[in-house]
Enzyme design. Structure first.
Site, PDB file in Angstrom:
ATOM      1  N   ASP A 346       0.809  -1.383  -0.127  1.00 41.74           N
ATOM      2  CA  ASP A 346      -0.033   0.068   0.064  1.00 41.74           C
ATOM      3  C   ASP A 346       1.045   1.228   0.025  1.00 41.74           C
ATOM      4  O   ASP A 346       2.044   1.325   0.375  1.00 41.74           O
ATOM      5  CB  ASP A 346      -0.851  -0.275   1.174  1.00 41.74           C
ATOM      6  CG  ASP A 346      -0.140   0.081   2.585  1.00 41.74           C
ATOM      7  OD1 ASP A 346       0.838  -0.845   2.718  1.00 41.74           O
ATOM      8  OD2 ASP A 346      -0.545   0.784   3.344  1.00 41.74           O
ATOM      9  N   GLU A 347       0.413   2.348  -0.571  1.00 38.29           N
ATOM     10  CA  GLU A 347       0.869   3.700  -0.334  1.00 38.29           C
ATOM     11  C   GLU A 347       2.353   3.787  -0.734  1.00 38.29           C
ATOM     12  O   GLU A 347       3.272   4.461  -0.038  1.00 38.29           O
ATOM     13  CB  GLU A 347       0.712   4.169   1.137  1.00 38.29           C
ATOM     14  CG  GLU A 347      -0.682   4.609   1.453  1.00 38.29           C
ATOM     15  CD  GLU A 347      -0.845   4.599   3.052  1.00 38.29           C
ATOM     16  OE1 GLU A 347      -1.944   5.569   3.244  1.00 38.29           O
ATOM     17  OE2 GLU A 347       0.015   4.394   3.832  1.00 38.29           O
TER      18      GLU A 347
END
Length: 541
Positions: A346-347
């Site tokens: 993620d991210e």
């Protein structure tokens, strides 16, 4: 801080039972020949438990535990004996009863735990609980099902049964039959031990609280920008240096391999499977600070104690990056008996899309090489998920249609989904603007909002058969003690457990909030520091 009913006392009781072996005490079973406790007290409704059972059929008189009650198990079942010892250790302090665990099958009554049911409708985790004036019988096909049945029995007894000092009783189990099995196989909770470190004892306490509500997966977020929490022999500075701090600059910490295995064994004793996560290629500053060669410029950044995201990335073109990934996955897979290994994803804002795809392809192959099934945050669906991969969706109700369709398309192509919508079941979100802990980037999440949605119909275009289940993450930017964990998790976590376990037909906020309110005294008895939501009709103190 309230006094917790902590696991060391329970563990001590288990050790005493194990040392004594199976008792053959000749006491008359409870409900047959022993004078029951006749003090007046209301009997709990048979279905007043969380999660809601699949089938509840009240009938007949209640069963009353007495000083003569025994816990009876089959003489050839080590697992039933162990679960019986667990149950006895829970009940003895408050009741003051001996509750011997015995394979003596003479006579009737008491509490019987029976494994080996041929009822296929119970599945791998279901159970049947039958209660009447003569005793209580819990049957299941598997140890997990028997253990879940024991959690229901706990909730059918007065809340004071959870206390660790002797209470007055009486100890009555309502009469009737509960037949129960889960809707979803994945009912998880994630604990972020990276932003703030939590000790082995703190994790064990949370495991005990999860088990009461039939949660069966513990996802441990073991690495992030602020700290690396698991010892890796081939890269020792990851833990000793990368794990030396946390959000706000505290001392941090890490688990030795022995400590990690201790957590896994304790979780297994409560029928929870641990899913370890090493987040990559982003959320990697602790690793980048520990080893300069993992950075594209060969310069290690300083350790990080803030709460920003998206600024770090492994160096995708470097060969040493994949030596690092291989070593970490190999050592972690060897330690972890469960099926899954979570690689985050993620991210990764500092990684180009092309590099991200290339990295995730190689990382997934490494997980498969060491015999594990890959789990990743739902950004994994922007690459090519490996066969059998599981994607964990953490978007919002308002996440864009294109992103939701990307996840749904992967589900239609065989990728299983764990649902963790951030504006529904991220336990680190504030309840209201006045909540002293937590964040609000996904909005405020009161108890009704956390409960009132249907995992089977949540993501448009995703077939219901692709939904593995639900998981409630607890990120720890603002959470640093067990009291903090409890305040953010309770009372939302039991609702998540119900979404994962109970049939969709039982879903009703107005009915649920009454059952949840009845859990308040149990939270109190267990020393759980919970949020007294005004949405729930808690009993008057």
């Amino acid at each position: 801080m309230r006094q917790h009913r902590t696991f060391p006392r329970l563990l001590g009781s288990l050790l005493l039972v194990a040392a004594a072996g199976i008792s053959s005490v000749g006491a008359v079973p409870g409900g047959a020949g022993a004078a029951p406790d006749t003090a007046p007290a209301a009997v709990r409704p048979l279905g007043e438990v969380v999660p809601a059972p699949a089938s509840v059929k009240p009938s007949g008189a209640p069963y009353a535990l007495t000083p003569a009650t025994r816990i009876r198990v089959d003489d050839d079942s080590r697992e039933a004996r162990r679960i019986g010892a667990y149950l006895a250790a829970v009940l003895r302090p408050s009741t003051g009863y001996a509750l011997p665990v015995t394979d003596d099958d003479h006579g009737r009554g008491g509490i019987r735990l029976a494994l080996g049911s041929r009822d296929r409708s119970l599945g791998d985790e279901g159970y049947r609980l039958e209660s009447g004036i003569g005793g209580v019988t819990i049957t299941a096909r598997t140890p997990a099902g028997l253990f879940h049945g024991v959690q229901t029995l706990r909730q059918l007894l007065p809340a004071t049964v959870e206390k660790d000092t002797r209470q007055a009783g009486p100890w009555r189990v309502p009469g009737g039959t509960i037949t129960d099995s889960p809707r979803f196989g994945h009912r998880g909770a994630m604990l972020d031990v990276s932003r703030h470190f939590f000790t082995v004892d703190q994790v064990k306490l949370y495991i005990d609280q999860l088990a009461l509500y039939k949660i069966n997966k513990l996802h441990l977020h073991l690495s992030d920008d602020q700290g690396w929490r698991i010892a890796i022999d081939s890269w020792p500075r990851l833990a000793t240096y990368g794990g030396s701090t946390q959000v706000g600059g505290g001392p941090g910490g890490h688990y030795t391999k022995a400590q990690y295995k201790e957590i896994l064994a304790y979780a297994a004793s409560r029928h929870l499977e641990v899913i370890p996560e090493i987040d990559m290629p982003g959320h990697t500053n602790a690793a980048l600070a520990s080893y300069a060669e993992l950075n594209c410029d060969g310069i290690a950044p300083p350790l990080y104690t803030g709460t920003g995201v998206g600024f770090s990335s492994l160096c995708v073109p470097k060969a040493v990056t994949y030596d690092f990934v291989d070593d970490v996955v190999r050592e972690l897979a060897a330690l972890t008996p469960g099926r899954y290994l979570h690689i985050g994803g993620d991210e990764a804002h500092s990684t180009s899309h092309a590099d991200y795809v290339a990295f995730m392809d190689r990382a997934q192959a490494v997980v498969a090489k060491y015999g594990k099934t890959v789990v990743g945050w739902h950004q994994l669906t922007g690459t090519t998920p490996a066969k059998g991969a599981v994607a964990q969706y953490w978007g919002l109700d308002g996440t864009g249609a294109a992103e939701k369709e990307q996840v749904a398309a992967a589900a239609r192509n065989g990728t299983r989904l764990i649902l963790s919508p951030a504006d529904r079941i991220y336990l680190d979100m504030k309840y209201t603007k006045d909540t002293p802990l937590g964040l609000a980037w996904a909005g405020y999440v009161e108890v009704q909002r956390a409960y009132d949605w249907d995992p089977g119909a949540y993501l448009p275009g995703a077939p219901p058969s692709a939904i593995a289940g639900v998981e409630a993450p607890l990120w720890s930017e603002t959470v640093s003690t067990s009291d903090h964990i409890e305040y953010m998790a309770f009372p939302r976590l039991p609702g998540v457990a119900e979404l994962g376990w109970s049939p969709a037909s039982t879903h009703d906020w107005d009915a649920y909030k009454v059952r949840l309110a009845a859990q308040g005294p149990r939270f109190e008895a267990l020393g759980i520091d919970y949020y007294r939501s005004p949405q729930v009709p808690w009993p008057a103190e």
